[in-house]
Design a protein around this motif. Structure first.
Motif, PDB file in Angstrom:
ATOM      1  N   ASP A   1       0.811  -1.220   0.000  1.00  0.00           N
ATOM      2  CA  ASP A   1       0.000   0.000   0.000  1.00  0.00           C
ATOM      3  C   ASP A   1       0.841   1.265   0.000  1.00  0.00           C
ATOM      4  O   ASP A   1       0.413   2.299  -0.507  1.00  0.00           O
ATOM      5  N   SER A   2       2.053   1.212   0.525  1.00  0.00           N
ATOM      6  CA  SER A   2       2.907   2.399   0.485  1.00  0.00           C
ATOM      7  C   SER A   2       3.248   2.777  -0.952  1.00  0.00           C
ATOM      8  O   SER A   2       3.389   3.962  -1.281  1.00  0.00           O
ATOM      9  N   ALA A   3       3.369   1.784  -1.842  1.00  0.00           N
ATOM     10  CA  ALA A   3       3.603   2.063  -3.259  1.00  0.00           C
ATOM     11  C   ALA A   3       2.397   2.764  -3.872  1.00  0.00           C
ATOM     12  O   ALA A   3       2.536   3.650  -4.729  1.00  0.00           O
ATOM     13  N   ILE A   4       1.212   2.371  -3.427  1.00  0.00           N
ATOM     14  CA  ILE A   4      -0.015   3.005  -3.929  1.00  0.00           C
ATOM     15  C   ILE A   4      -0.096   4.457  -3.451  1.00  0.00           C
ATOM     16  O   ILE A   4      -0.399   5.367  -4.230  1.00  0.00           O
ATOM     17  N   PHE A   5       0.214   4.674  -2.167  1.00  0.00           N
ATOM     18  CA  PHE A   5       0.109   6.029  -1.623  1.00  0.00           C
ATOM     19  C   PHE A   5       1.146   6.972  -2.221  1.00  0.00           C
ATOM     20  O   PHE A   5       0.909   8.188  -2.317  1.00  0.00           O
ATOM     21  N   SER A   6       2.273   6.437  -2.654  1.00  0.00           N
ATOM     22  CA  SER A   6       3.255   7.295  -3.313  1.00  0.00           C
ATOM     23  C   SER A   6       2.685   7.830  -4.625  1.00  0.00           C
ATOM     24  O   SER A   6       2.971   8.964  -5.021  1.00  0.00           O
ATOM     25  N   LYS A   7       1.871   7.025  -5.305  1.00  0.00           N
ATOM     26  CA  LYS A   7       1.247   7.473  -6.547  1.00  0.00           C
ATOM     27  C   LYS A   7       0.050   8.380  -6.284  1.00  0.00           C
ATOM     28  O   LYS A   7      -0.209   9.327  -7.031  1.00  0.00           O
ATOM     29  N   ILE A   8      -0.686   8.108  -5.223  1.00  0.00           N
ATOM     30  CA  ILE A   8      -1.791   9.000  -4.851  1.00  0.00           C
ATOM     31  C   ILE A   8      -1.245  10.397  -4.552  1.00  0.00           C
ATOM     32  O   ILE A   8      -1.802  11.408  -4.988  1.00  0.00           O
ATOM     33  N   ALA A   9      -0.124  10.441  -3.809  1.00  0.00           N
ATOM     34  CA  ALA A   9       0.493  11.727  -3.478  1.00  0.00           C
ATOM     35  C   ALA A   9       0.964  12.465  -4.718  1.00  0.00           C
ATOM     36  O   ALA A   9       1.009  13.704  -4.742  1.00  0.00           O
ATOM     37  N   ALA A  10       1.296  11.707  -5.771  1.00  0.00           N
ATOM     38  CA  ALA A  10       1.744  12.317  -7.022  1.00  0.00           C
ATOM     39  C   ALA A  10       0.571  12.712  -7.917  1.00  0.00           C
ATOM     40  O   ALA A  10       0.776  13.226  -9.023  1.00  0.00           O
ATOM     41  N   GLY A  11      -0.663  12.476  -7.453  1.00  0.00           N
ATOM     42  CA  GLY A  11      -1.845  12.890  -8.195  1.00  0.00           C
ATOM     43  C   GLY A  11      -2.360  11.889  -9.206  1.00  0.00           C
ATOM     44  O   GLY A  11      -3.204  12.234 -10.044  1.00  0.00           O
ATOM     45  N   GLU A  12      -1.901  10.648  -9.116  1.00  0.00           N
ATOM     46  CA  GLU A  12      -2.342   9.628 -10.071  1.00  0.00           C
ATOM     47  C   GLU A  12      -3.731   9.091  -9.685  1.00  0.00           C
ATOM     48  O   GLU A  12      -4.106   9.073  -8.514  1.00  0.00           O
ATOM     49  N   PRO A  13      -4.508   8.612 -10.665  1.00  0.00           N
ATOM     50  CA  PRO A  13      -5.894   8.172 -10.417  1.00  0.00           C
ATOM     51  C   PRO A  13      -5.983   6.741  -9.881  1.00  0.00           C
ATOM     52  O   PRO A  13      -6.555   5.857 -10.512  1.00  0.00           O
ATOM     53  N   VAL A  14      -5.394   6.507  -8.725  1.00  0.00           N
ATOM     54  CA  VAL A  14      -5.473   5.189  -8.107  1.00  0.00           C
ATOM     55  C   VAL A  14      -5.921   5.333  -6.658  1.00  0.00           C
ATOM     56  O   VAL A  14      -5.758   6.392  -6.042  1.00  0.00           O
ATOM     57  N   ILE A  15      -6.497   4.262  -6.139  1.00  0.00           N
ATOM     58  CA  ILE A  15      -6.867   4.208  -4.726  1.00  0.00           C
ATOM     59  C   ILE A  15      -6.407   2.871  -4.156  1.00  0.00           C
ATOM     60  O   ILE A  15      -6.153   1.919  -4.893  1.00  0.00           O
ATOM     61  N   ALA A  16      -6.305   2.827  -2.835  1.00  0.00           N
ATOM     62  CA  ALA A  16      -5.977   1.592  -2.129  1.00  0.00           C
ATOM     63  C   ALA A  16      -7.244   1.056  -1.487  1.00  0.00           C
ATOM     64  O   ALA A  16      -7.893   1.755  -0.700  1.00  0.00           O
ATOM     65  N   VAL A  17      -7.599  -0.167  -1.832  1.00  0.00           N
ATOM     66  CA  VAL A  17      -8.763  -0.833  -1.241  1.00  0.00           C
ATOM     67  C   VAL A  17      -8.261  -1.930  -0.318  1.00  0.00           C
ATOM     68  O   VAL A  17      -7.506  -2.816  -0.746  1.00  0.00           O
ATOM     69  N   TYR A  18      -8.693  -1.877   0.943  1.00  0.00           N
ATOM     70  CA  TYR A  18      -8.283  -2.897   1.906  1.00  0.00           C
ATOM     71  C   TYR A  18      -9.331  -4.001   1.928  1.00  0.00           C
ATOM     72  O   TYR A  18     -10.501  -3.740   2.194  1.00  0.00           O
ATOM     73  N   PRO A  19      -8.930  -5.224   1.625  1.00  0.00           N
ATOM     74  CA  PRO A  19      -9.897  -6.313   1.478  1.00  0.00           C
ATOM     75  C   PRO A  19     -10.612  -6.636   2.787  1.00  0.00           C
ATOM     76  O   PRO A  19     -10.055  -6.492   3.876  1.00  0.00           O
ATOM     77  N   SER A  20     -11.841  -7.073   2.654  1.00  0.00           N
ATOM     78  CA  SER A  20     -12.674  -7.361   3.818  1.00  0.00           C
ATOM     79  C   SER A  20     -12.106  -8.491   4.681  1.00  0.00           C
ATOM     80  O   SER A  20     -12.425  -8.577   5.869  1.00  0.00           O
ATOM     81  N   GLU A  21     -11.285  -9.345   4.095  1.00  0.00           N
ATOM     82  CA  GLU A  21     -10.686 -10.453   4.871  1.00  0.00           C
ATOM     83  C   GLU A  21      -9.639  -9.955   5.862  1.00  0.00           C
ATOM     84  O   GLU A  21      -9.191 -10.703   6.732  1.00  0.00           O
TER      85      GLU A  21
END
Length: 334
Positions: free
Chosen positions: A223-243
């Motif tokens: 998820d830290s890789a995802i947040f680095s892209k979110i901070a850069a303004g990219e159109p991605v989100i991190a979804v935490y699975p229900s499990e």
């Protein structure tokens, strides 16, 4: 992380022979983390002690270098993502236990305390987890996955890392089997990871690229890789699975044959200090977006910290590491 940073006397990474001469630095650090160089630089500035930072590449490549050195290890400290691989190295007597008093010196949060291994194989310095990376321009809001099982609907367009190269990916795979059961987990992945050009990627950066500009709509990524892209303004989100999400601590381990224990202790104490934690966040790449586990330290802005964690059974994960990595390679890597 691919950038190699060397402080003090440079240790040649081309000399992989186990007979390589010892470094003249005060400490040799092997790592696969973005922030290791900045932390070592800050440590050197504060203490005057020199650190050779050796970055062979991915976690898998770092572990391979350590294995190649066998009984003649050239490192004092190793710093990696993933508790399972650290426990395995401790069981193989590659690492010695972290002195008990070093844990007592750290003002751990409750989450941090929960990540301290009973074996003292490593000292956790922060954590992250694995989440589902979703490109919001490729996936409609009403089609968003909510669980690992939901990824079957995206079969053929799911990006994932090869656990043989990625420590975070192996931590996730072992946790996936822990949550779903090994047989059921293998069956589910068989229905989900149907595109080998996407399922055997070597890094989180390549998962990001596949999701953002490639053929993947979703990815299984740290998820830290995802947040680095979110901070850069990219159109991605991190979804935490229900499990639930398996915790992925960063661990500092000490070589069983280190002759620099005093400096190793000082480095550990610096990393868990306010100055060390600040250096760990002084950048924009993946690993800088970790979740702090030291009291008084805040995560980088926008970084999700309210996560439902599942803690990995490290003993089981370590015992099956070779078997499960080979199974993944045989089925999902080109």
């Amino acid at each position: 992380m691919n950038i190699r940073t060397t402080l003090g006397l440079a240790l040649s990474l081309t000399a992989l022979s186990v007979s390589a001469p010892a470094s003249a630095a005060d400490l040799v650090l092997y790592d696969a983390l973005d922030f290791a160089g900045p932390v070592a630089k800050a440590f050197q500035a504060k203490t005057g002690l020199t650190v050779d930072v050796v970055e062979p590449g991915s976690t898998g490549e770092t572990l391979g270098k350590i294995a190649a050195e066998g009984n003649n290890p050239q490192f004092d400290i190793v710093w990696l993502d993933g508790s399972a691989v650290m426990e395995r190295m401790a069981a193989d007597h590659v690492l010695q236990p972290i002195p008990a008093d070093e844990f007592d010196k750290v003002a751990f949060t409750d989450l941090g305390k929960s990540l301290v291994p009973q074996s003292h194989a490593f000292l956790p310095t922060g954590t992250s987890t694995t989440a589902i990376e979703v490109n919001t321009k490729k996936v409609q809001a009403d089609k968003m996955p909510k669980s690992w099982a939901d990824l079957e609907a995206f079969a053929g367009s799911v990006a994932a890392k090869d656990p043989n190269l990625s420590g975070p990916a192996y931590q996730w795979l072992a946790g996936f089997f822990q949550t779903n059961g090994v047989d059921a987990g293998k069956a589910l992945l068989g229905k989900t990871l149907t595109n080998k050009s996407l399922s055997g990627l070597s890094s989180g950066g390549k998962v990001n690229k596949a999701v953002l500009t490639g053929d993947a709509a979703v990815g299984i990524n740290q998820d830290s890789a995802i947040f680095s892209k979110i901070a850069a303004g990219e159109p991605v989100i991190a979804v935490y699975p229900s499990e639930g999400s398996v915790s992925l601590p960063q661990g500092l381990g000490i070589s069983a044959k280190s002759e620099h224990m005093d400096v190793a202790r000082k480095f550990i104490e610096f990393v868990t200090s306010a100055d060390g934690q600040a250096a760990m966040q002084n950048g924009d790449d993946t690993d800088f977006f970790f979740i702090p586990i030291v009291k008084g330290v805040k995560a980088k802005p926008g970084r999700e910290t309210n996560i439902s964690y599942t803690h990995l059974d490290d003993a089981t994960a370590s015992a099956h590491e070779g078997e499960w990595k080979q199974w993944y390679k045989d089925n999902f890597v080109q």
